[in-house]
Design a protein around this motif. Structure first.
Motif, short mmCIF file in Angstrom:
data_model
loop_
_atom_site.label_atom_id
_atom_site.label_comp_id
_atom_site.label_asym_id
_atom_site.label_seq_id
_atom_site.Cartn_x
_atom_site.Cartn_y
_atom_site.Cartn_z
N ALA A 153 17.68 6.60 -2.39
CA ALA A 153 17.47 5.65 -3.60
C ALA A 153 15.74 5.18 -3.08
N PRO A 154 15.02 4.83 -4.03
CA PRO A 154 13.78 4.20 -3.80
C PRO A 154 14.15 3.09 -3.72
N THR A 155 13.73 2.69 -1.67
CA THR A 155 13.39 0.85 -1.75
C THR A 155 12.26 0.84 -1.34
N SER A 156 11.67 1.49 0.08
CA SER A 156 11.01 0.66 0.81
C SER A 156 9.68 1.27 -0.46
N SER A 157 9.72 2.11 -0.89
CA SER A 157 8.43 3.35 -1.55
C SER A 157 8.33 2.18 -3.16
N THR A 158 9.73 1.79 -3.69
CA THR A 158 9.60 0.82 -5.11
C THR A 158 8.88 -0.32 -4.53
N THR A 159 9.35 -0.90 -3.58
CA THR A 159 8.44 -2.44 -3.09
C THR A 159 7.18 -2.63 -3.03
N ALA A 160 6.63 -1.49 -2.10
CA ALA A 160 5.27 -1.26 -1.75
C ALA A 160 5.01 -0.54 -2.70
N GLN A 161 5.52 0.18 -4.16
CA GLN A 161 4.26 0.20 -5.00
C GLN A 161 3.98 -1.72 -5.76
N LEU A 162 5.40 -2.19 -6.64
CA LEU A 162 5.15 -3.51 -6.66
C LEU A 162 4.67 -4.18 -5.27
N VAL A 163 3.95 -4.11 -4.64
CA VAL A 163 3.23 -5.10 -4.01
C VAL A 163 1.84 -4.46 -4.09
N LEU A 164 1.77 -3.99 -4.34
CA LEU A 164 0.05 -2.58 -4.38
C LEU A 164 -0.33 -2.70 -6.21
N GLY A 165 0.81 -3.16 -6.98
CA GLY A 165 0.83 -3.75 -8.03
C GLY A 165 -0.09 -4.39 -8.29
N ASP A 166 0.71 -5.82 -7.14
CA ASP A 166 0.32 -7.30 -7.47
C ASP A 166 -0.88 -7.52 -6.47
N ALA A 167 -0.85 -6.43 -5.74
CA ALA A 167 -2.88 -6.48 -5.37
C ALA A 167 -3.63 -6.93 -6.65
N LEU A 168 -3.42 -5.78 -6.92
CA LEU A 168 -4.80 -4.73 -8.13
C LEU A 168 -4.76 -6.23 -9.16
N ALA A 169 -3.19 -6.71 -9.61
CA ALA A 169 -3.81 -7.53 -10.55
C ALA A 169 -4.23 -8.96 -9.94
N ILE A 170 -4.04 -9.42 -8.36
CA ILE A 170 -5.00 -10.50 -8.30
C ILE A 170 -6.37 -9.81 -7.66
N ALA A 171 -6.57 -9.07 -7.91
CA ALA A 171 -8.36 -8.71 -7.10
C ALA A 171 -8.64 -8.97 -8.35
N LEU A 172 -8.12 -8.94 -9.81
CA LEU A 172 -8.86 -7.96 -10.76
C LEU A 172 -9.29 -10.36 -11.71
N LEU A 173 -8.25 -10.83 -11.14
CA LEU A 173 -7.71 -12.27 -11.86
C LEU A 173 -9.23 -12.66 -10.97
N GLU A 174 -9.19 -12.41 -10.10
CA GLU A 174 -9.83 -13.43 -8.69
C GLU A 174 -11.40 -12.58 -9.61
N ALA A 175 -11.33 -11.55 -9.77
CA ALA A 175 -12.94 -10.68 -10.37
C ALA A 175 -13.52 -11.20 -10.91
N LYS A 176 -12.22 -11.64 -12.18
CA LYS A 176 -12.82 -12.27 -13.51
C LYS A 176 -12.85 -13.75 -13.84
N GLY A 177 -12.69 -14.66 -12.85
CA GLY A 177 -12.61 -16.16 -12.31
C GLY A 177 -11.07 -16.18 -13.68
#
Length: 323
Positions: A153-177
């Motif tokens: 069952a995907p567990t650790s892998s999907t959690t890591a995917q989710l966090v990485l997605g959040d990292a992308l979103a927040i990095a873009l949020l900050e870059a765009k002001g």
């Protein structure tokens, strides 16, 4: 059968998933920067795709991107091969999630993305996979052990995917002001939207509903104004209609403590000179902060020449959903 040790199992799962998330720090490299740059320069939308559990994570990533200033939506890879690929344009950027990097439904659409020249980012646990090698940027999650004891069952892998997605979103949020007010525009129906978008002008009492008396008014007449307007206070103005003071319930209590004659005294003698005011273009949430800080329940709204143009109290903020 022995009694299951639920707590031990839970702690093991949380430990493994926390380790998977922490381990992401070791895999952040130029690929993450390239992925962010592709998304930042995107003139279309970010399209997220993935099968199974990765697909569910992809939907959440798309939703997070969309609500933080990066237009995005999820496309099911299976449906993409049967017509939904038409949702993707050359100006879009695709994020493809697959733990193995070999998910058939996702790999199938790669040649089509290449043909339309739509760049795609992969999020995988296998650096040598088809997705990893053909993507413009591969984000490696590097999960070696799932929390599932069967390793299925995907567990650790999907959690890591989710966090990485959040990292992308927040990095873009900050870059765009991207600001809190921008966020509120994406969430107008929620409490946050009301708190961040509602202005004083939207909820203040105006015109005849604004309690106001002139300098030289008898205290007993000012009390009638306070009673009739039902805001717990009244503004006091001079002959040019400029604010010179505020009379509140608190001022009344102090007057009674000082044995002030309610029938013969003038409002000028018992009012609070000047008083705290706000402007119509201020956010209602700012008014709430002022009231809480100064421990007051009502405010006068003034214009640029210090003339009262409205009033509001704590009940108005409560009614508007700001509190």
């Amino acid at each position: 059968m022995s009694t299951p040790d639920f707590l031990t199992s839970a702690k093991r799962t949380i430990t493994l998933e926390a380790s998977a998330v922490t381990n992401l720090l070791n895999h952040l490299d130029q690929n993450f920067i390239d992925a962010c740059q592709l998304m930042l320069n995107c003139r279309g939308r970010v399209i997220v795709t993935g099968m199974g559990k990765s697909g569910h994570i992809g939907k959440k990533i798309a939703a997070t991107l969309a609500s933080t200033g990066t237009p995005a939506f999820f496309v099911h890879p299976g449906e993409a091969s049967h017509g939904d690929l038409g949702m993707i344009t050359p100006e879009d950027v695709v994020i493809a999630l697959s733990n193995s990097g070999e998910t058939a439904e996702v790999v199938t659409i790669i040649p089509l993305l290449k043909r339309m020249n739509a760049p795609f980012i992969s999020i995988t646990a296998n650096k040598t996979s088809t997705l990893s090698k053909t993507s413009a940027a591969n984000l490696h999650i590097g999960v070696e052990e799932e929390a599932c004891p069967l390793g299925l069952a995907p567990t650790s892998s999907t959690t890591a995917q989710l966090v990485l997605g959040d990292a992308l979103a927040i990095a873009l949020l900050e870059a765009k002001g991207f600001s809190a007010e921008d966020f509120a525009f994406s969430h107008p129906g929620g409490t946050l939207g009301r708190r961040l978008l509602l202005k004083v002008s939207d909820i203040m009492h105006t015109g005849d509903a604004t309690p106001c008396v002139t300098s030289g008014t008898l205290l007993k007449e000012a009390l009638l104004e306070v009673t009739h307007k039902r805001l717990g206070m009244t503004a006091v103005v001079n002959s040019q209609s400029q604010l010179i003071g505020i009379f509140t319930d608190g001022d009344l209590r102090r007057s009674l403590d000082n044995n002030v004659n309610l029938h013969n005294s003038l409002i000028d003698d018992v009012m609070t000179p000047n008083g705290t005011t706000v402007t119509a273009d201020m956010l209602a949430a700012e008014c709430l902060q002022i009231m809480e800080t100064k421990k007051i329940n009502a405010l006068i709204v003034t214009n640029e020449t210090n003339q009262p143009i409205g009033a509001l109290n704590m009940h108005d903020l409560l009614k508007a959903g700001v509190i």
